[in-house]
Design a protein around this motif. Structure first.
Motif, short mmCIF file in Angstrom:
data_model
loop_
_atom_site.label_atom_id
_atom_site.label_comp_id
_atom_site.label_asym_id
_atom_site.label_seq_id
_atom_site.Cartn_x
_atom_site.Cartn_y
_atom_site.Cartn_z
N GLN A 233 120.05 -17.86 33.33
CA GLN A 233 120.32 -17.67 31.91
C GLN A 233 119.26 -18.37 31.06
O GLN A 233 118.67 -19.36 31.50
N LYS A 285 132.15 -22.48 36.89
CA LYS A 285 132.87 -22.20 35.64
C LYS A 285 132.27 -23.07 34.54
O LYS A 285 131.83 -24.19 34.78
N GLY A 286 132.27 -22.56 33.33
CA GLY A 286 131.75 -23.33 32.20
C GLY A 286 130.24 -23.32 32.14
O GLY A 286 129.58 -22.33 32.46
N ASP A 287 129.64 -24.46 31.76
CA ASP A 287 128.20 -24.60 31.65
C ASP A 287 127.63 -24.88 33.04
O ASP A 287 127.98 -25.88 33.68
N ALA A 288 126.72 -24.02 33.52
CA ALA A 288 126.17 -24.18 34.87
C ALA A 288 125.41 -25.49 35.05
O ALA A 288 125.28 -25.99 36.17
N ASP A 300 132.44 -28.55 28.87
CA ASP A 300 131.35 -27.98 29.66
C ASP A 300 131.84 -27.51 31.02
O ASP A 300 131.25 -26.59 31.62
N GLU A 303 134.48 -24.08 29.84
CA GLU A 303 134.10 -22.89 29.06
C GLU A 303 132.59 -22.83 28.88
O GLU A 303 131.96 -23.83 28.55
N GLU A 304 132.03 -21.64 29.09
CA GLU A 304 130.59 -21.47 28.93
C GLU A 304 130.23 -21.53 27.44
O GLU A 304 130.86 -20.88 26.62
N LYS A 317 121.91 -23.15 24.13
CA LYS A 317 123.21 -22.84 24.71
C LYS A 317 123.85 -24.14 25.23
O LYS A 317 123.84 -24.41 26.43
N THR A 318 124.35 -24.97 24.31
CA THR A 318 124.96 -26.23 24.69
C THR A 318 126.06 -26.60 23.72
O THR A 318 125.92 -26.45 22.50
#
Length: 354
Positions: A233, A285-288, A300, A303-304, A317-318
């Motif tokens: 991403q 799941k969430g932020d990789a 984090d 949820e992404e 993207k944070t």
């Protein structure tokens, strides 16, 4: 500025014995005419797969473009067949690969490899193509071009072979030039020369460039905009000034902090991003980036994050950019490297401590 390339929600995957790898996950970006966009990230972040998808070089199977659009001058390349892409590759889009020795044909003279491209995409005589080949070798800085056009790849040094690869890529005057880690296999001095060559070519030829690298320092003096990729991403994108002077994603901070310099080598204090990239057969799941992020919030892991807008040209993207998130400043190592890079934007790349 007028857009030459628009990539919209691109998804690319590979079927492997270990499962389905989601190599590129919803990537969107554009490239303007005459612009250089650098795509930066660790190995395995999806940089090369993204650009190979643009050229439809993904082997299918095991690979597939699952979703998205790749618009070149408004025309979608995704549904095009291999036969249709033959007319586009070289003429509209060309690629400079990382290792020229594996890309050049060792049994053909370099001039013949250049004229082959010219003749395929232009209705010209062989004599005209030969003259054009010599002009291209001169353009990329190869001395005695009339003599060297008759030589074989093994008679050139590594840096000169990379120049030959650039000449081949430019042979049909492409609108878009993709450079996939073109300086990685070269020593620092030759690397700097190739980077300066890429800058001069953009001015002289007018092609747009996508420059792929794992090294943020390399693009400081080359790119107009920078896209930072992680786990398939884009996690941050902005102008080169915005990414270097005002980075907002913790992964970008990590890349900047880990840039080596003479000072860090002497002190033995080279920074590193802890942990390893996630397994994309089963993305977290969430932020990789959360498991490697020392500033990760609880959300984090659940949820992404969306792309938050920092400025009209800068997005990250944070969840740290959410209005309710705590204020966290970049670590000192980022600020230190940023100060060192402050003078590189108007100077030759050779002066960079990279």
């Amino acid at each position: 500025m007028e857009k030459l390339l628009e990539v919209k929600n691109l998804e690319v995957g590979f079927q492997t014995y270990g499962g389905y790898v989601q190599a590129v996950r919803g990537v969107s970006f554009d490239v303007n005419r005459g612009e250089t966009l650098a795509i930066v990230g660790e190995s395995g972040s999806g940089k090369s797969v993204t650009t190979q998808a643009i050229m439809k070089l993904i082997p299918m199977p095991p690979g597939e473009i699952r979703n998205g659009q790749i618009l070149l001058d408004g025309e979608d390349l995704v549904p095009k067949t291999s036969k249709q892409m033959e007319k586009i590759l070289g003429q509209d889009v060309s690629m400079i690969f990382q290792d020229p020795m594996t890309s050049l044909n060792p049994t053909m003279r370099v001039g013949a490899q250049i004229t082959e491209v010219i003749l395929k995409h232009n209705n010209v005589s062989k004599e005209t193509a030969n003259k054009k080949a010599i002009e291209l070798l001169e353009l990329v800085g190869i001395p005695r071009a009339e003599e060297r056009v008759r030589q074989y790849p093994h008679q050139f040094s590594g840096g000169m072979r990379q120049r030959v690869m650039i000449a081949i890529a430019l042979a049909a005057n492409p609108k878009l030039l993709i450079a996939d880690e073109p300086t990685t296999a070269l020593d620092v001095t030759i690397q700097a020369q190739i980077l300066e060559l890429m800058k001069s070519i953009k001015k002289e030829v007018g092609s747009s460039i996508i420059f792929i690298t794992h090294d943020l320092g390399v693009v400081a003096n080359v790119a107009d905009r920078v896209a930072v990729m992680y786990a398939g991403q884009i996690v941050e994108i902005g102008t080169v000034d915005e990414i270097f002077y005002d980075p907002r994603h913790p992964y970008t901070w990590g890349l900047m902090a880990s840039m080596p310099s003479l000072e860090t080598v002497d002190e033995g204090q080279l920074e590193a991003i802890p942990g390893t990239p996630p397994d994309l057969t089963n993305p977290p799941k969430g932020d990789a980036f959360a498991p490697r992020n020392p500033y990760a919030l609880q959300i984090d892991y659940e949820e992404e994050p969306p792309m938050f807008q920092v400025s009209p040209t800068h997005f990250a993207k944070t969840w740290l950019l959410h209005p309710e998130a705590p204020r966290i400043d970049p670590p000192e190592a980022v600020l230190k490297n940023r100060r060192k890079l402050a003078g590189t934007f108007e100077k030759p790349v050779m002066v960079m401590e990279v």
